[in-house]
Design a protein around this motif. Structure first.
Motif, mmCIF file in Angstrom:
data_model
loop_
_atom_site.group_PDB
_atom_site.id
_atom_site.type_symbol
_atom_site.label_atom_id
_atom_site.label_comp_id
_atom_site.label_asym_id
_atom_site.label_seq_id
_atom_site.Cartn_x
_atom_site.Cartn_y
_atom_site.Cartn_z
ATOM 1 N N SER A 1 0.838 -1.205 0.000
ATOM 2 C CA SER A 1 0.000 0.000 0.000
ATOM 3 C C SER A 1 0.870 1.251 0.000
ATOM 4 C CB SER A 1 -0.973 -0.017 1.178
ATOM 5 O OG SER A 1 -0.276 -0.083 2.385
ATOM 6 N N THR B 1 0.895 3.936 -3.045
ATOM 7 C CA THR B 1 0.719 5.373 -2.798
ATOM 8 C C THR B 1 1.860 6.160 -3.431
ATOM 9 O OG1 THR B 1 -0.223 4.720 -0.685
ATOM 10 C CG2 THR B 1 0.264 7.055 -0.980
ATOM 11 N N TYR B 2 3.081 5.646 -3.278
ATOM 12 C CA TYR B 2 4.234 6.324 -3.855
ATOM 13 C C TYR B 2 4.115 6.397 -5.371
ATOM 14 C CZ TYR B 2 8.910 7.412 -5.366
ATOM 15 O OH TYR B 2 9.974 7.996 -6.000
ATOM 16 N N LEU C 1 1.661 8.988 -6.463
ATOM 17 C CA LEU C 1 1.935 10.394 -6.153
ATOM 18 C C LEU C 1 3.323 10.869 -6.583
ATOM 19 C CD1 LEU C 1 0.411 10.549 -2.555
ATOM 20 C CD2 LEU C 1 -0.635 11.326 -4.674
ATOM 21 N N ALA D 1 4.901 10.889 0.198
ATOM 22 C CA ALA D 1 4.904 9.461 -0.158
ATOM 23 C C ALA D 1 6.310 8.890 -0.046
ATOM 24 C CB ALA D 1 4.371 9.288 -1.582
ATOM 25 N N LEU E 1 -4.233 1.227 -6.841
ATOM 26 C CA LEU E 1 -3.655 2.563 -6.675
ATOM 27 C C LEU E 1 -3.014 3.079 -7.961
ATOM 28 C CD1 LEU E 1 -2.222 2.097 -3.112
ATOM 29 C CD2 LEU E 1 -3.916 3.785 -3.773
#
Lengths: 207, 109
Positions: free
Chosen positions: A43, A47-48, A51, A140, B103
């Motif tokens: 996760s 996210t990294y 972003l 991030a 994501l």
């Protein structure tokens, strides 16, 4: 219980870490934990990746990252993975002194890695003004890489306490699973780092 | 292995010692390969002018292979009695893939 089982190379079971019921439970429990850690880090990686281009006109990954530092850190952590394999090799041969020696080398390499990481973060903050609050990319980046660094710091305190507590006890069926659990955890930290240096640093420098 | 009860333990030990030594040799070879993969990955980024369309998949494959060595050799997942660890890790990898896919896709365009 198993506290009083003193062992010599003749009576040592082949796999001391799994010779007791408690050892087997620790073994399975740690793998279960690592499965969960995989999801946790996924996760953070996700996210990294989502972003990493949101730099808000601040420094981007191409501005910041340098190959040399990351390469040194990679070699340090990778070598510490091998030295903990050596430690487990000596544990299985019931050679407590050599196991402690190799665990000590592992811890030293871990300290070296952490020192370079702290230097790296300080360098970004002071020379580039790149902080957790600079951009979504900054948040991030520091969350992902910092979480990994936190795992290294936790692993270091774990092994130092384990080595100090058992220094006079020698190896027995009670503490062998503890040393083995640490080694699995330490390898997993290296696994996460392989993805960090690939996804964050190397991919951050090409794209 | 000898069947004589007086010597079997001693023989057993030297046999197992030998086995552990061979195991250790394999570990060192895995380490050398991992260092090799690392060098290739850093070398490709540092010295080649390859298009990122090709470079990124190559880097990811190198990382996955290296992690495979870490799991199967350093963490002994190739050994027997490692069915449950494999279930746990692949279960984690499955959830990890879903998380990553979600994501990445959500920010694709």
């Amino acid at each position: 219980m198993s506290h009083d089982h003193s062992l010599n190379p003749e009576t040592m079971p082949q796999e001391p870490e799994k010779a007791t019921h408690e050892g087997k439970n620790k073994f399975l429990g740690l793998w279960f934990f690592l499965g969960g850690e995989t999801v946790l880090f996924a996760s953070l990686f996700g996210t990294y990746l989502a972003l990493r281009n949101s730099t808000a006109d601040g420094p981007s990954s191409q501005d910041l990252f340098g190959l040399e530092l990351v390469f040194i850190m990679t070699i340090l952590l990778l070598t510490s993975s091998l030295t903990s394999v050596y430690a487990m090799y000596h544990m299985k041969n019931n050679d407590f002194a050599k196991m402690q020696l190799w665990l000590g080398v592992t811890a030293l390499l871990g300290v070296g890695f952490l020192a370079f990481e702290i230097y790296e973060f300080a360098h970004y903050i002071t020379d580039y003004g790149f902080t957790f609050r600079s951009s979504a990319f900054g948040s991030a980046f520091y969350t992902l890489v910092g979480f990994h660094g936190g795992h290294v710091a936790f692993g270091l305190s774990w092994i130092i306490v384990l080595m100090a507590r058992n220094a006079k006890r020698g190896l027995n069926l009670y503490n062998a699973p503890k040393f083995y659990s640490f080694s699995l955890y330490w390898h997993f930290i290296d696994v996460v780092w392989v993805f960090i240096f690939t996804v964050v640093y190397l991919m951050g420098m090409v794209s | 292995m000898a069947n004589n009860p007086n010597t079997s333990k001693l023989k057993m030990n030297s046999f197992q010692r030998q086995k552990k030594k061979e195991e250790m040799k394999k570990q060192v070879i895995s380490f050398a390969l991992m260092i090799g993969f690392t060098l290739i990955a850093f070398g490709l980024v540092g010295f080649s002018e390859m298009d990122s369309m090709f470079l990124v998949p190559i880097l990811l494959i190198l990382a996955v292979v290296q992690v495979g060595f870490q799991f199967y050799y350093f963490m002994h997942m190739k050994d027997k009695d490692h069915e449950m660890p494999a279930v746990m890790i692949y279960g984690g990898v499955f959830a990890a893939m879903l998380t990553l896919a979600a994501l990445i896709v959500i920010t694709w365009w």
